[in-house]
Enzyme design. Structure first.
Site, PDB file in Angstrom:
ATOM      1  N   ARG A 106      51.878  45.526  48.356  1.00 41.06           N
ATOM      2  CA  ARG A 106      52.197  44.221  47.653  1.00 41.06           C
ATOM      3  C   ARG A 106      52.823  43.188  48.667  1.00 41.06           C
ATOM      4  NH1 ARG A 106      54.679  42.257  41.910  1.00 41.06           N
ATOM      5  NH2 ARG A 106      52.672  43.318  41.124  1.00 41.06           N
ATOM      6  N   HIS A 133      44.494  40.474  42.440  1.00 45.30           N
ATOM      7  CA  HIS A 133      45.723  41.384  41.787  1.00 45.30           C
ATOM      8  C   HIS A 133      44.708  42.610  41.360  1.00 45.30           C
ATOM      9  CE1 HIS A 133      48.928  43.273  40.235  1.00 45.30           C
ATOM     10  NE2 HIS A 133      49.612  42.341  39.525  1.00 45.30           N
ATOM     11  N   GLN A 136      45.940  44.870  38.390  1.00 49.26           N
ATOM     12  CA  GLN A 136      46.035  44.343  37.042  1.00 49.26           C
ATOM     13  C   GLN A 136      44.871  44.214  36.369  1.00 49.26           C
ATOM     14  OE1 GLN A 136      49.137  43.298  35.596  1.00 49.26           O
ATOM     15  NE2 GLN A 136      47.727  43.300  33.927  1.00 49.26           N
ATOM     16  N   ASP A 230      48.633  32.965  32.516  1.00 49.47           N
ATOM     17  CA  ASP A 230      49.577  33.904  33.496  1.00 49.47           C
ATOM     18  C   ASP A 230      50.498  32.671  33.923  1.00 49.47           C
ATOM     19  OD1 ASP A 230      50.876  35.423  35.237  1.00 49.47           O
ATOM     20  OD2 ASP A 230      49.188  35.449  37.017  1.00 49.47           O
ATOM     21  N   CYS A 270      49.631  39.123  32.090  1.00 54.19           N
ATOM     22  CA  CYS A 270      50.013  40.338  32.997  1.00 54.19           C
ATOM     23  C   CYS A 270      51.374  40.693  33.047  1.00 54.19           C
ATOM     24  CB  CYS A 270      49.314  40.214  34.349  1.00 54.19           C
ATOM     25  SG  CYS A 270      49.885  38.715  35.115  1.00 54.19           S
ATOM     26  N   ARG A 298      48.571  49.868  33.059  1.00 55.68           N
ATOM     27  CA  ARG A 298      48.625  49.801  34.504  1.00 55.68           C
ATOM     28  C   ARG A 298      48.701  50.880  35.097  1.00 55.68           C
ATOM     29  NH1 ARG A 298      50.472  45.217  37.336  1.00 55.68           N
ATOM     30  NH2 ARG A 298      49.819  46.295  39.216  1.00 55.68           N
TER      31      ARG A 298
HETATM   32  N1   CP Z   1      51.919  42.129  36.192  1.00 56.32           N
HETATM   33  C1   CP Z   1      52.656  42.614  37.131  1.00 56.32           C
HETATM   34  O1   CP Z   1      52.094  42.955  38.392  1.00 56.32           O
HETATM   35  O2   CP Z   1      54.038  42.807  36.976  1.00 56.32           O
HETATM   36  P1   CP Z   1      54.994  43.060  38.184  1.00 56.32           P
HETATM   37  O3   CP Z   1      55.109  41.861  39.137  1.00 56.32           O
HETATM   38  O4   CP Z   1      56.320  43.189  37.625  1.00 56.32           O
HETATM   39  O5   CP Z   1      54.713  44.294  39.236  1.00 56.32           O
END
Ligand code: CP
Length: 310
Positions: A106, A133, A136, A230, A270, A298
């Site tokens: 990430r 992403h 997700q 989001d 998300c 997830r």
């Molecule tokens: N939705 C998501 O990616 O959550 P986090 O940022 O908590 O990993």
């Protein structure tokens, strides 16, 4: 279908429709098995580097548990570990691939994840960048399929910032044969490359999908099966929060907006949610909300992907 063994997951647009379906099928089967009987994981001798250059709760927990479930040892690295002390992406990857069988990352720039994948001899998973992403959206498609039975022909309306989620939902929706409508204010539209890639995927595979970017939240949501939003200020945009709240006035998902969707429409986010901004309590806590099924998935979606690529 080509085997997914050894494959990277960088945007989701690298998959073919039957590969996406195979991941969702695997996730559904593994989820059922995990809920029916929890077995002690059998160690595989494999390991994974989980690199988090940005904060995370869901992604970190779900990846760690997915690895443990599969008998894979997860090693979590933060910004003080990976790429620290001016170490290049090349050198970091060349070291990590001597230790681990999988790299999950990430970070901010999509180009950095793509550079990791170019140098890596082990599969790489994008766990979120500023632009995409994919993990997700795999979970989102799994969740929609669970609630709606099938994906082709469904209309998904995304309301708000044309961010990494909007970009990836267009790619996933195109592969799944869905009609994706993004409603965003001027200056906050999704990436033009993501729109053209989604249109190209739908045409190349003849999935029957469509993609539209509109200005009006009401137009996007009218008759939709799925309503998604989001945060208006993603990680790294915190200083723009107040200006963004002003720019996104009218893009909040309220009961009035949800009433324009189909009566059996579901609401997704998300998370983390900013209640009172992109969504109000009555919607996220209401009967149409499936946000916690989405969060749970997830784990199942990522576990399925890891088991297929390793
Ligand atoms: N939705 C998501 O990616 O959550 P986090 O940022 O908590 O990993």
């Amino acid at each position: 279908m080509q085997s997914l063994k050894g494959r990277d997951l960088l945007t989701l647009g690298e998959l073919a429709p039957e590969e996406l379906a195979a991941v969702l099928d695997r996730a559904e089967a593994q989820k059922r098995a995990r809920l029916n009987a929890r077995h002690a994981p059998q160690p595989t001798g494999k390991s994974a580097a989980l690199i988090f250059m940005k904060p995370s709760m869901r992604t970190r927990v779900s990846f760690e548990l997915a690895c443990v479930d599969l008998g894979i040892h997860p090693v979590v690295l933060g910004p003080g570990d990976a790429f620290s002390r001016n170490e290049t992406i090349h050198d970091t990857v060349k070291v990590l691939e001597r230790y681990v069988d999988l790299i999950v990352i990430r970070t901010f720039a999509q180009a950095d994840v793509e550079e990791v994948a170019r140098h890596s001899s082990v599969p790489v998973i994008n766990a979120l960048t500023d632009d995409y992403h994919p993990c997700q959206v795999l979970a989102d498609l799994l969740t929609i399929r669970e609630h709606k039975g099938e994906l082709p022909g469904l209309t998904l309306a995304y309301v708000g910032d044309g961010n990494n989620m909007a970009n990836t939902l267009m790619l996933g929706g195109a592969l799944a044969g869905m009609h994706v409508v993004i409603a965003a204010p001027a200056g906050f539209e999704p990436r033009p490359e993501a729109v053209s890639d989604a249109v190209e995927l739908a045409a190349r595979f003849g999935t029957g999908a469509s993609v539209r970017v509109v200005r009006s939240a009401e137009e996007a949501v009218s008759g939709a099966d799925v309503v998604v939003t989001d945060t208006w200020a993603s990680m790294g945009q915190e200083a723009e929060h107040d200006a963004r709240v002003a720019a996104f006035a009218g893009y909040s998902v309220t009961p009035r907006l949800m009433a324009l969707a189909k009566p059996d429409a579901v609401f997704m986010h998300c998370l983390p949610a900013h209640r009172g901004e992109e969504v109000v309590d009555e919607v996220i806590d209401g009967p149409q909300s499936i946000v916690f099924d989405e969060a749970e998935n997830r784990l199942h979606a990522q576990r399925a992907w890891i088991s297929l690529v390793l």
